[in-house]
Design a protein around this motif. Sequence first.
Motif: not given
Length: 403
Positions: A219-230
């Motif tokens: 499990v990840i706590l993500a702050y980027e999607l496809n190289g950009e901020p969410l």
Amino acid sequence: MSERAYDEHRLRDFLAGRTRGFSRRDLLALTAAAGVAATLPGSPARAATPIVKPLPAELFRALGTNAETRFSALKDQGYYVPVDRFFVRNHTVTPTISADSWQLEISGSGTGSATFGLDDLKKLPSVTAPVAIECAGNGRSFYTTQQGQTVSGTAWTLGAIGVGRWKGVRLSTLLRRSGISRNAVDVQPIGLDPNFVSGGVDLGPVRRPFPVRKAFDDVILAYELNGEPLPPDHGFPVRVVVPHWVGISSIKWVGRIEVSAEPLFSPWNTQFYRLFGPDFPAEGQPFDRQSIKSAFELEPGATFPAGVRTRLTGRSWSADGPIREVEISTDGGTTWRRARPYGATPGGVWQRWEYDWTPTAGEHVLLARATDVRGNTQPDVARFNTLGYLFDAAVRVPVTAVG
């Protein structure tokens, strides 16, 4: 304590996750008896519209607070779904959250207490992974249109999925820093979007628990999607990403994570996201993983020139592992031939494929069915459940050849 007050107390305990063993039937009966709408602590935020980003009709089908990607819009788009055409699943509305003031609290009976800001997360070791986010109800509409069965919920076709490149910090890193106990059993992320109201009952913030062993797996706590901020619609500033599991597990706009020494329950694993129906127990059957599916990158009802070689393209995916082969039928399922896989498959999340077809004049029905590395093959008929989850049958796509 009066009988009504007792019912109100039990209802609030259930919705807060303090009561275990409740079925969907129990919840509905208790709600009716109590006659109240429970209010839970949370951090709802306001938004002017349910979805922030533009939803052009050539890219999306708008479905109230949700928007599904048109598969025709993914043709020639590469492996990852561009953010501008990534589907949106909102229970209420996209909240407006300040990155500077956002904080993540980790607390509960199974851990110590810790708080992290966005800058704190970005200072920790990061991980980037290709992961599919897919709504559990993806394909729901086909229970009705293809199998003649009545189900409830958003009438998705196949566009409630997006494969992205997610960057963030492992949840296990934060759990260790918060002092997680050996006795911890469940982890429950809680979103900052406004409380969800169903049937006149305030069910509180969107939340759904999963086992500690899953939290420590991938499990990840993500702050980027496809190289950009969410983007806002996809969880800015931080969301949970739970690989291989249904999309409701990947809570957006996460603001708190409860770690418990006892099993946790919420409406999102008791009232919703369970399999109800004649083939399942009265209290419903729990599930976590999605099913196998295939989709053509074209619109149903598309027309082609008769007698001209046409290249059909599409994508197949399975939560149980990479796709081994894809078969195509252009005659409604009478004959099947293998499609050609193409392109890189980072993480084996889904497989792009192509098939050359020279149609004769008239109407045709296309189907695609996949088999994954574990031997799961799409069936002719999906197993019915009243909430319309996990549709996995090969989808019939009508097209016409003219000339």
